[in-house]
Design a protein around this motif. Structure first.
Motif, PDB file in Angstrom:
ATOM      1  N   PRO A  39     -35.289   3.278  14.091  1.00 42.00           N
ATOM      2  CA  PRO A  39     -33.998   2.840  13.538  1.00 42.00           C
ATOM      3  C   PRO A  39     -32.915   2.828  14.618  1.00 42.00           C
ATOM      4  O   PRO A  39     -32.956   3.593  15.569  1.00 42.00           O
ATOM      5  N   GLU A  40     -31.978   1.927  14.442  1.00 41.27           N
ATOM      6  CA  GLU A  40     -30.856   1.828  15.376  1.00 41.27           C
ATOM      7  C   GLU A  40     -29.963   3.066  15.229  1.00 41.27           C
ATOM      8  O   GLU A  40     -29.696   3.523  14.107  1.00 41.27           O
ATOM      9  N   PRO A  41     -29.491   3.618  16.344  1.00 38.69           N
ATOM     10  CA  PRO A  41     -28.578   4.755  16.243  1.00 38.69           C
ATOM     11  C   PRO A  41     -27.256   4.348  15.599  1.00 38.69           C
ATOM     12  O   PRO A  41     -26.757   3.237  15.822  1.00 38.69           O
ATOM     13  N   ARG A  42     -26.731   5.231  14.797  1.00 38.70           N
ATOM     14  CA  ARG A  42     -25.446   4.943  14.135  1.00 38.70           C
ATOM     15  C   ARG A  42     -24.302   5.232  15.085  1.00 38.70           C
ATOM     16  O   ARG A  42     -24.325   6.181  15.837  1.00 38.70           O
ATOM     17  N   ALA A  43     -23.303   4.380  15.006  1.00 39.48           N
ATOM     18  CA  ALA A  43     -22.143   4.543  15.902  1.00 39.48           C
ATOM     19  C   ALA A  43     -21.159   5.524  15.360  1.00 39.48           C
ATOM     20  O   ALA A  43     -21.045   5.857  14.271  1.00 39.48           O
ATOM     21  N   LYS A  60     -41.380  -2.480  12.878  1.00 46.02           N
ATOM     22  CA  LYS A  60     -39.915  -2.629  12.904  1.00 46.02           C
ATOM     23  C   LYS A  60     -39.308  -1.847  14.052  1.00 46.02           C
ATOM     24  O   LYS A  60     -38.209  -2.148  14.489  1.00 46.02           O
TER      25      LYS A  60
END
Length: 87
Positions: free
Chosen positions: A83-87, A80
């Motif tokens: 994880p995508e960084p949070r905005a 996967k």
């Protein structure tokens, strides 16, 4: 109110039984003296229930299947990506 279904966090039946058998074996082989009388009694009681619920327990010392489950789970997580960084 947000509801979260418990099955999202629960281990499927067969894997849960295998892990429980492993845990009971590890408690006996590594920490038995430190558990004390009550801890040993609880462990004996829980493992007796586990044997009654799951008579097809893995042989003592069997860990390869647990390592394979972990490898497959971690490989799927690695596929996967981060994880995508949070905005």
């Amino acid at each position: 109110m947000t509801h979260v279904h418990l099955s999202l966090f629960m281990t499927p039946g067969r894997k849960a039984f295998e892990r429980a058998h492993y845990l009971g074996e590890q408690l006996r082989s590594t920490t038995w003296p430190e558990l004390g009388l009550a801890g040993r009694g609880l462990t004996d009681w829980l493992t007796s229930i586990l044997r009654a619920l799951d008579p097809a327990c893995p042989p003592p010392g069997a860990t390869l299947h647990l390592l394979l489950h972990r490898y497959l789970r971690e490989a799927a997580k690695a596929r996967k990506g981060p994880p995508e960084p949070r905005a």
